[in-house]
Motif scaffolding. Structure first.
Motif, PDB file in Angstrom:
ATOM      1  N   VAL A 127      67.579  47.032 -53.913  1.00 24.56           N
ATOM      2  CA  VAL A 127      66.166  46.674 -54.036  1.00 24.56           C
ATOM      3  C   VAL A 127      65.873  46.189 -55.447  1.00 24.56           C
ATOM      4  CG1 VAL A 127      65.523  48.320 -52.233  1.00 24.56           C
ATOM      5  CG2 VAL A 127      65.434  49.034 -54.620  1.00 24.56           C
ATOM      6  N   SER A 128      64.890  45.328 -55.571  1.00 26.80           N
ATOM      7  CA  SER A 128      64.566  44.770 -56.882  1.00 26.80           C
ATOM      8  C   SER A 128      63.661  45.672 -57.701  1.00 26.80           C
ATOM      9  CB  SER A 128      63.916  43.397 -56.718  1.00 26.80           C
ATOM     10  OG  SER A 128      62.741  43.513 -55.938  1.00 26.80           O
ATOM     11  N   ASP A 129      62.828  46.465 -57.044  1.00 28.03           N
ATOM     12  CA  ASP A 129      61.866  47.323 -57.738  1.00 28.03           C
ATOM     13  C   ASP A 129      61.857  48.683 -57.051  1.00 28.03           C
ATOM     14  OD1 ASP A 129      59.457  48.674 -58.482  1.00 28.03           O
ATOM     15  OD2 ASP A 129      58.514  46.764 -59.005  1.00 28.03           O
ATOM     16  N   ILE A 130      62.475  49.663 -57.685  1.00 26.89           N
ATOM     17  CA  ILE A 130      62.642  50.984 -57.059  1.00 26.89           C
ATOM     18  C   ILE A 130      61.291  51.648 -56.755  1.00 26.89           C
ATOM     19  CG2 ILE A 130      62.868  52.444 -59.116  1.00 26.89           C
ATOM     20  CD1 ILE A 130      65.286  52.638 -56.202  1.00 26.89           C
ATOM     21  N   LEU A 131      60.303  51.485 -57.618  1.00 22.47           N
ATOM     22  CA  LEU A 131      58.999  52.113 -57.379  1.00 22.47           C
ATOM     23  C   LEU A 131      58.263  51.460 -56.208  1.00 22.47           C
ATOM     24  CD1 LEU A 131      57.781  52.742 -61.042  1.00 22.47           C
ATOM     25  CD2 LEU A 131      58.775  54.377 -59.423  1.00 22.47           C
ATOM     26  N   LYS A 132      58.307  50.143 -56.129  1.00 22.14           N
ATOM     27  CA  LYS A 132      57.688  49.424 -55.014  1.00 22.14           C
ATOM     28  C   LYS A 132      58.360  49.819 -53.692  1.00 22.14           C
ATOM     29  CE  LYS A 132      56.368  44.646 -54.008  1.00 22.14           C
ATOM     30  NZ  LYS A 132      56.538  43.254 -54.474  1.00 22.14           N
ATOM     31  N   SER A 133      59.679  49.895 -53.709  1.00 20.63           N
ATOM     32  CA  SER A 133      60.415  50.284 -52.497  1.00 20.63           C
ATOM     33  C   SER A 133      60.146  51.739 -52.139  1.00 20.63           C
ATOM     34  CB  SER A 133      61.910  50.049 -52.701  1.00 20.63           C
ATOM     35  OG  SER A 133      62.151  48.665 -52.783  1.00 20.63           O
ATOM     36  N   LYS A 134      60.082  52.608 -53.136  1.00 19.67           N
ATOM     37  CA  LYS A 134      59.763  54.020 -52.897  1.00 19.67           C
ATOM     38  C   LYS A 134      58.417  54.131 -52.188  1.00 19.67           C
ATOM     39  CE  LYS A 134      58.878  58.269 -55.504  1.00 19.67           C
ATOM     40  NZ  LYS A 134      58.860  58.839 -56.873  1.00 19.67           N
ATOM     41  N   ASP A 175      66.750  54.545 -61.157  1.00 20.47           N
ATOM     42  CA  ASP A 175      67.336  53.323 -60.601  1.00 20.47           C
ATOM     43  C   ASP A 175      67.964  53.534 -59.239  1.00 20.47           C
ATOM     44  OD1 ASP A 175      69.562  54.749 -61.344  1.00 20.47           O
ATOM     45  OD2 ASP A 175      70.463  53.146 -62.527  1.00 20.47           O
ATOM     46  N   SER A 176      67.832  54.726 -58.672  1.00 19.70           N
ATOM     47  CA  SER A 176      68.272  54.947 -57.298  1.00 19.70           C
ATOM     48  C   SER A 176      67.542  56.141 -56.704  1.00 19.70           C
ATOM     49  CB  SER A 176      69.789  55.123 -57.209  1.00 19.70           C
ATOM     50  OG  SER A 176      70.197  56.222 -57.957  1.00 19.70           O
ATOM     51  N   LEU A 177      67.475  56.151 -55.384  1.00 18.62           N
ATOM     52  CA  LEU A 177      66.670  57.114 -54.657  1.00 18.62           C
ATOM     53  C   LEU A 177      67.318  57.378 -53.309  1.00 18.62           C
ATOM     54  CD1 LEU A 177      63.788  58.514 -54.394  1.00 18.62           C
ATOM     55  CD2 LEU A 177      63.011  56.322 -53.492  1.00 18.62           C
ATOM     56  N   VAL A 178      67.504  58.651 -52.957  1.00 19.05           N
ATOM     57  CA  VAL A 178      68.058  59.021 -51.658  1.00 19.05           C
ATOM     58  C   VAL A 178      66.904  59.470 -50.770  1.00 19.05           C
ATOM     59  CG1 VAL A 178      69.644  60.523 -50.390  1.00 19.05           C
ATOM     60  CG2 VAL A 178      70.214  59.787 -52.720  1.00 19.05           C
ATOM     61  N   VAL A 238      69.134  51.432 -54.225  1.00 22.71           N
ATOM     62  CA  VAL A 238      69.712  51.228 -55.555  1.00 22.71           C
ATOM     63  C   VAL A 238      69.229  49.893 -56.115  1.00 22.71           C
ATOM     64  CG1 VAL A 238      71.777  52.582 -55.024  1.00 22.71           C
ATOM     65  CG2 VAL A 238      71.828  50.112 -54.723  1.00 22.71           C
ATOM     66  N   THR A 239      69.202  49.803 -57.441  1.00 19.26           N
ATOM     67  CA  THR A 239      68.873  48.539 -58.090  1.00 19.26           C
ATOM     68  C   THR A 239      70.156  47.732 -58.267  1.00 19.26           C
ATOM     69  OG1 THR A 239      68.995  49.674 -60.217  1.00 19.26           O
ATOM     70  CG2 THR A 239      66.804  49.434 -59.238  1.00 19.26           C
ATOM     71  N   PRO A 240      70.029  46.434 -58.484  1.00 16.02           N
ATOM     72  CA  PRO A 240      71.225  45.586 -58.618  1.00 16.02           C
ATOM     73  C   PRO A 240      72.163  46.088 -59.723  1.00 16.02           C
ATOM     74  CG  PRO A 240      69.273  44.224 -58.406  1.00 16.02           C
ATOM     75  CD  PRO A 240      68.795  45.641 -58.577  1.00 16.02           C
ATOM     76  N   PHE A 273      59.020  42.665 -35.489  1.00 16.35           N
ATOM     77  CA  PHE A 273      59.826  42.815 -36.697  1.00 16.35           C
ATOM     78  C   PHE A 273      58.953  42.806 -37.946  1.00 16.35           C
ATOM     79  CE2 PHE A 273      62.515  41.057 -33.454  1.00 16.35           C
ATOM     80  CZ  PHE A 273      63.754  41.640 -33.667  1.00 16.35           C
ATOM     81  N   PHE A 274      59.392  43.567 -38.945  1.00 19.34           N
ATOM     82  CA  PHE A 274      58.754  43.557 -40.256  1.00 19.34           C
ATOM     83  C   PHE A 274      59.835  43.719 -41.313  1.00 19.34           C
ATOM     84  CE2 PHE A 274      58.843  47.943 -38.874  1.00 19.34           C
ATOM     85  CZ  PHE A 274      59.117  48.696 -40.004  1.00 19.34           C
ATOM     86  N   ARG A 275      59.444  43.543 -42.582  1.00 19.92           N
ATOM     87  CA  ARG A 275      60.408  43.626 -43.686  1.00 19.92           C
ATOM     88  C   ARG A 275      59.937  44.610 -44.743  1.00 19.92           C
ATOM     89  NH1 ARG A 275      62.932  37.766 -44.048  1.00 19.92           N
ATOM     90  NH2 ARG A 275      62.127  37.021 -42.140  1.00 19.92           N
ATOM     91  N   ASP A 276      60.907  45.136 -45.469  1.00 20.42           N
ATOM     92  CA  ASP A 276      60.571  45.938 -46.640  1.00 20.42           C
ATOM     93  C   ASP A 276      60.255  44.979 -47.790  1.00 20.42           C
ATOM     94  OD1 ASP A 276      62.954  45.134 -47.883  1.00 20.42           O
ATOM     95  OD2 ASP A 276      63.775  47.151 -48.026  1.00 20.42           O
ATOM     96  N   PRO A 277      59.888  45.488 -48.971  1.00 16.47           N
ATOM     97  CA  PRO A 277      59.516  44.581 -50.073  1.00 16.47           C
ATOM     98  C   PRO A 277      60.609  43.605 -50.501  1.00 16.47           C
ATOM     99  CG  PRO A 277      58.698  46.782 -50.517  1.00 16.47           C
ATOM    100  CD  PRO A 277      59.579  46.877 -49.297  1.00 16.47           C
ATOM    101  N   ASP A 278      61.878  43.890 -50.218  1.00 19.48           N
ATOM    102  CA  ASP A 278      62.967  42.983 -50.578  1.00 19.48           C
ATOM    103  C   ASP A 278      63.479  42.164 -49.410  1.00 19.48           C
ATOM    104  OD1 ASP A 278      63.641  43.330 -53.503  1.00 19.48           O
ATOM    105  OD2 ASP A 278      63.518  45.411 -52.827  1.00 19.48           O
TER     106      ASP A 278
END
Length: 137
Positions: A20-27, A45-48, A59-61, A121-126
């Motif tokens: 993901v590009s932005d961990i907080l946005k994805s969270k 930079d990562s979240l389980v 995870v971030t790139p 269908f839908f998408r997450d922020p990335d």
């Protein structure tokens, strides 16, 4: 599948890694929109996450490491080309669609009915693709 001492996956679980590009946005998306539970956070930079009985590691790139010397983790460049997606079987596709839309999910289309199945269908922020699907069999 019967397990034994030669089973390399005895008492194991599978985790999907999403870059993901932005961990907080994805969270925010995974917790607030989808309802995933945070299991553990790693240094920003990562979240389980635990989601529907499965593990998702955001995870971030990042570049190569000693154990994966030529591998790069990158956000997809073209969200219209899919090599991986999630399908979530739901009891009522229209109702799930309405709830998720109210929570901020950005759907590609409203639910379509195809025979005994309704899906959308839908998408997450990335741009990772999700499907919700109802089967009336």
């Amino acid at each position: 599948m019967k397990t034994n001492d030669n089973d390399p996956f005895k008492d194991s679980a599978i985790t999907t890694i999403l870059v993901v590009s932005d961990i907080l946005k994805s969270k925010d998306f995974y917790v607030d929109v989808l309802g995933a539970k945070i299991f553990r956070e790693y240094g920003g930079d990562s979240l389980v996450l635990e989601f529907l009985g499965n593990w998702i590691l955001l995870v971030t790139p990042g570049g190569p490491t000693e154990d994966k010397p030529e591998i790069h983790f990158a956000v997809t460049a073209n969200t219209n080309i899919v090599s991986h997606s999630y399908t979530i079987r739901v009891k009522d596709c229209k109702r799930s669609y309405q709830i998720l839309k109210e929570r901020g999910a950005d759907f590609i289309t409203p639910p379509f009915i195809r025979g005994a199945e309704s899906r959308c269908f839908f998408r997450d922020p990335d741009g990772h693709l999700f499907e919700i699907s109802e089967f009336r069999g």
